[in-house]
Design an enzyme around this catalytic site. Structure first.
Site, PDB file in Angstrom:
ATOM      1  N   ALA A   1       8.218  43.515 -54.223  1.00  0.00           N
ATOM      2  CA  ALA A   1       8.127  43.468 -55.085  1.00  0.00           C
ATOM      3  C   ALA A   1       6.577  43.612 -56.236  1.00  0.00           C
ATOM      4  CB  ALA A   1       8.391  42.075 -56.279  1.00  0.00           C
ATOM      5  N   PRO A   2       7.524  44.183 -57.661  1.00  0.00           N
ATOM      6  CA  PRO A   2       8.759  44.305 -58.099  1.00  0.00           C
ATOM      7  C   PRO A   2       9.043  45.829 -57.934  1.00  0.00           C
ATOM      8  CG  PRO A   2       6.297  44.456 -59.382  1.00  0.00           C
ATOM      9  CD  PRO A   2       6.035  44.416 -58.011  1.00  0.00           C
ATOM     10  N   GLY A   3       8.155  46.418 -56.525  1.00  0.00           N
ATOM     11  CA  GLY A   3       9.424  48.002 -56.734  1.00  0.00           C
ATOM     12  C   GLY A   3       9.120  49.111 -56.650  1.00  0.00           C
ATOM     13  N   SER A   4       7.220  49.319 -56.946  1.00  0.00           N
ATOM     14  CA  SER A   4       6.876  50.619 -57.261  1.00  0.00           C
ATOM     15  C   SER A   4       7.129  51.179 -56.581  1.00  0.00           C
ATOM     16  CB  SER A   4       5.612  50.370 -58.052  1.00  0.00           C
ATOM     17  OG  SER A   4       4.678  49.288 -57.573  1.00  0.00           O
ATOM     18  N   LYS A   5       6.430  50.222 -55.202  1.00  0.00           N
ATOM     19  CA  LYS A   5       6.422  51.608 -53.956  1.00  0.00           C
ATOM     20  C   LYS A   5       7.426  51.558 -53.426  1.00  0.00           C
ATOM     21  CE  LYS A   5       1.334  49.795 -54.020  1.00  0.00           C
ATOM     22  NZ  LYS A   5       1.464  49.077 -54.879  1.00  0.00           N
TER      23      LYS A   5
ATOM     24  N   CYS B   1      -5.229  44.892 -54.023  1.00  0.00           N
ATOM     25  CA  CYS B   1      -5.863  45.832 -55.770  1.00  0.00           C
ATOM     26  C   CYS B   1      -6.277  44.898 -55.555  1.00  0.00           C
ATOM     27  CB  CYS B   1      -4.632  45.640 -56.881  1.00  0.00           C
ATOM     28  SG  CYS B   1      -3.928  44.260 -57.120  1.00  0.00           S
TER      29      CYS B   1
ATOM     30  N   GLU C   1      10.207  40.303 -50.338  1.00  0.00           N
ATOM     31  CA  GLU C   1       9.784  39.310 -51.167  1.00  0.00           C
ATOM     32  C   GLU C   1       9.694  38.374 -50.840  1.00  0.00           C
ATOM     33  OE1 GLU C   1       7.229  40.150 -53.559  1.00  0.00           O
ATOM     34  OE2 GLU C   1       7.812  38.308 -52.980  1.00  0.00           O
TER      35      GLU C   1
ATOM     36  N   ALA D   1       5.882  43.639 -48.555  1.00  0.00           N
ATOM     37  CA  ALA D   1       5.651  42.702 -50.380  1.00  0.00           C
ATOM     38  C   ALA D   1       6.393  43.266 -50.992  1.00  0.00           C
ATOM     39  CB  ALA D   1       4.018  41.874 -49.922  1.00  0.00           C
TER      40      ALA D   1
HETATM   41  N1  SAM Z   1       4.237  46.464 -53.064  1.00  0.00           N
HETATM   42  C1  SAM Z   1       4.802  46.086 -55.206  1.00  0.00           C
HETATM   43  C2  SAM Z   1       4.985  46.800 -55.934  1.00  0.00           C
HETATM   44  O1  SAM Z   1       4.123  47.896 -55.796  1.00  0.00           O
HETATM   45  O2  SAM Z   1       4.946  46.802 -56.787  1.00  0.00           O
HETATM   46  C3  SAM Z   1       3.892  44.947 -55.187  1.00  0.00           C
HETATM   47  C4  SAM Z   1       3.065  43.629 -54.481  1.00  0.00           C
HETATM   48  S1  SAM Z   1       1.870  42.356 -55.275  1.00  0.00           S
HETATM   49  C5  SAM Z   1       0.959  43.215 -54.751  1.00  0.00           C
HETATM   50  C6  SAM Z   1       2.279  41.214 -53.063  1.00  0.00           C
HETATM   51  C7  SAM Z   1       3.736  40.666 -53.711  1.00  0.00           C
HETATM   52  O3  SAM Z   1       3.562  39.664 -51.979  1.00  0.00           O
HETATM   53  C8  SAM Z   1       4.134  39.436 -55.075  1.00  0.00           C
HETATM   54  O4  SAM Z   1       4.623  39.545 -55.101  1.00  0.00           O
HETATM   55  C9  SAM Z   1       3.987  38.495 -53.510  1.00  0.00           C
HETATM   56  O5  SAM Z   1       4.894  37.619 -54.188  1.00  0.00           O
HETATM   57  C10 SAM Z   1       4.591  38.755 -52.510  1.00  0.00           C
HETATM   58  N2  SAM Z   1       4.300  38.088 -51.670  1.00  0.00           N
HETATM   59  C11 SAM Z   1       2.986  36.686 -51.415  1.00  0.00           C
HETATM   60  N3  SAM Z   1       3.214  35.730 -50.164  1.00  0.00           N
HETATM   61  C12 SAM Z   1       4.105  36.918 -49.619  1.00  0.00           C
HETATM   62  C13 SAM Z   1       4.072  36.857 -48.005  1.00  0.00           C
HETATM   63  N4  SAM Z   1       3.825  35.831 -47.469  1.00  0.00           N
HETATM   64  N5  SAM Z   1       5.252  37.582 -47.709  1.00  0.00           N
HETATM   65  C14 SAM Z   1       5.937  38.254 -48.061  1.00  0.00           C
HETATM   66  N6  SAM Z   1       5.671  38.650 -49.471  1.00  0.00           N
HETATM   67  C15 SAM Z   1       4.862  37.853 -49.870  1.00  0.00           C
END
Ligand code: SAM
Length: 496
Positions: free
Chosen positions: A143-147, A263, A165, A141
């Site tokens: 986006a936005p890609g920090s990790k 988070c 994503e 998961a």
């Molecule tokens: N890892 C990201 C970063 O560090 O920038 C932040 C991720 S954020 C906590 C969770 C992400 O999961 C969101 O971008 C959301 O759109 C995505 N998401 C939601 N449901 C999902 C699914 N079933 N499968 C994959 N990604 C999903």
């Protein structure tokens, strides 16, 4: 009159409702009260929820060393304080006179750093900790890609990362951040994360599931983060998280590492998800303690060895991180096979050499040895070799870097080099670039051509500002034509 502990909390909640700027539902505070560890207290929690978050950044070591970055930015009055769990992370204070938004500074535009909350650097630190053989990684998961960008920097662009994503609009932001940071080892996919277990079982050395969650930890950054919070939505999110963690576990190689992070603070989305995994797969699931991840990690440690970071512990956002090892193979009930066509083919050794020579002639650049050139129609792409086990097994949205478009001049093939690729391949202080002033660099980001006194320039040239590359231009008499991608051009609030 003396009040009982719970009466005091209710009073505190009432007082808080009167003063608070962050929106904190009463049921949420009651829930936190039931899970907050004994050594922490609700007063500090509530106070911290209303204390603005410290700004933090992560230096992108794919573009610049921490030392060069610190020297450069300290000269501009930045004060950087090291974040104990991430060698490249810093809390930041800028002089009040610097009003340009951090994201519009020249250094950010050029990908020298990523704006990332300190506690959000923990999952990747936990992933790479004592884990030397990481070759193929899934960021489920992303986006936005920090990790994703943090993992790529930790691997120094070696190996390969599948950055997945589900949300289409967020895939674009993910792609933009990967590009800005000069990442060369990533493929982007666009799926519901729950498909990976059936499509790519036993495939990845490590998986990061930074799960979609209720976001209770983020209210210092966004006072309205809790506006849509309620207990029933936690149940719904937790059932998605269970699907995702199961899928991740199937997709992980035996002996691989799974990081589960959120988070948010409630246990239904954190501890209970990990315990659900253990209940489902028994002894194949081993929780690895994060106690020694960094000094003071014990302050956030749970009995299972997870980190449950309440905001007051490190003056950060709230976070949860678990590190899980897979000790035995588990097989999904269904395995899927991809029937789509893979439209790329590798270039022959001879063709590879032609491209390498042309790149060297144009910009004095060479290609990394752990990547291979592939062709699709009139396009040349650079793929990380470690991606090979995935090729043809799943639909990839974008793999590696597009290096060039091919066009014909007479009978000869020529290359139209791509901005993102050249930026990713060019080192800080590369010897063959044309350095511009601050004023011209601003013009450059606004998409304008550069007038120059120099008359002898020919062909294409990498433009640099303060030693780092910012784009490619083409000499046309005494002008350099700006080839900065139109979609990146910006003219508001730029650095001065
Ligand atoms: N890892 C990201 C970063 O560090 O920038 C932040 C991720 S954020 C906590 C969770 C992400 O999961 C969101 O971008 C959301 O759109 C995505 N998401 C939601 N449901 C999902 C699914 N079933 N499968 C994959 N990604 C999903």
């Amino acid at each position: 009159m003396a009040h009982s502990h719970s009466q005091r909390i209710i009073i505190k909640i009432k007082e808080f409702a009167l003063q608070s700027t962050a929106f904190l539902p009463k049921e949420f505070l009651s829930l936190v009260e039931t899970i907050i560890p004994n050594h922490l207290n609700m007063d500090d929690f509530i106070t911290m929820c209303n204390t603005p978050l410290r700004k933090s950044i992560r230096v992108n070591t794919l573009k610049i060393t921490v030392l060069d970055f610190s020297e450069k930015m300290q000269a501009q009055g930045w004060q950087l304080e090291a974040i104990p769990w991430c060698e490249t992370g810093f809390w930041l204070q800028r002089p009040d006179s610097q009003t340009t938004p951090l994201g519009n500074t020249a250094e950010h535009l050029a990908g020298l750093f990523y704006i990332q909350e300190a506690s959000s650097m923990l999952p990747v630190s936990a992933l790479v900790y004592n884990n030397p053989d990481l070759e193929l990684i899934l960021d489920m998961a992303a986006a936005p890609g920090s990790k994703t960008t943090q993992i790529a920097a930790c691997l120094d662009n070696t190996g390969a990362i599948i950055a997945n994503e589900y949300s289409s609009s967020r895939v674009k932001v993910l792609a933009a951040n990967i590009q800005r940071c000069g990442i060369t080892n990533t493929a982007i996919t666009h799926f519901d994360g729950k498909i990976f277990g059936e499509w790519l079982p036993e495939m990845f050395d490590a998986i990061l599931l930074d799960a979609p969650c209720s976001g209770e930890g983020t209210l210092r950054k966004d006072p309205n983060a809790m506006k849509n919070w309620d207990l029933s939505s936690i149940q719904t999110i937790a059932s998605v998280q269970k699907e995702l963690i199961k899928s991740a576990f199937y997709a992980l190689k035996t002996n691989g590492t799974l990081i589960y992070s959120t988070c948010t603070l409630n246990q239904q989305e954190n501890q209970e998800i990990c315990l659900y995994l253990k209940k489902t797969f028994g002894d194949a699931v081993v929780f690895e303690s994060l106690e020694n991840l960094f000094p003071h990690a014990h302050k956030a440690l749970t009995p299972e060895g997870f980190l449950h970071v309440f905001p007051q512990v490190y003056d950060s956002e709230g976070f949860f991180i678990a590190r899980i090892k897979k000790t035995a193979q588990v097989t999904p009930t269904k395995i899927q096979t991809y029937k789509g066509i893979f439209p790329f083919s590798p270039l022959s050794q001879k063709q590879q050499q032609l491209v390498r020579n042309a790149l060297s002639n144009s910009f004095h650049l060479s290609l990394p040895t752990d990547k291979t050139l592939w062709r699709r129609d009139k396009e040349i792409w650079l793929f990380p070799n470690s991606i090979t086990p995935i090729l043809g097994k799943i639909r990839l949205e974008r793999t590696g870097l597009k290096l060039a478009d091919i066009f014909n001049k007479g009978k000869k093939e020529q290359y139209r080099w791509q901005h993102a690729a050249i930026m990713a391949l060019t080192d800080y202080n590369h010897h063959s670039m044309l350095e511009v002033t601050t004023e011209l660099a601003r013009e450059w980001y606004m998409g304008r051509d550069i007038k120059t006194e120099i008359k002898e320039g020919m062909g294409e040239v990498i433009i640099s500002y303060q030693g780092y590359p910012i784009g490619i231009g083409k000499w046309v008499r005494n002008k350099i034509k700006n080839k900065y991608p139109r979609e990146l051009v910006r003219d508001n609030n730029l650095f001065i």
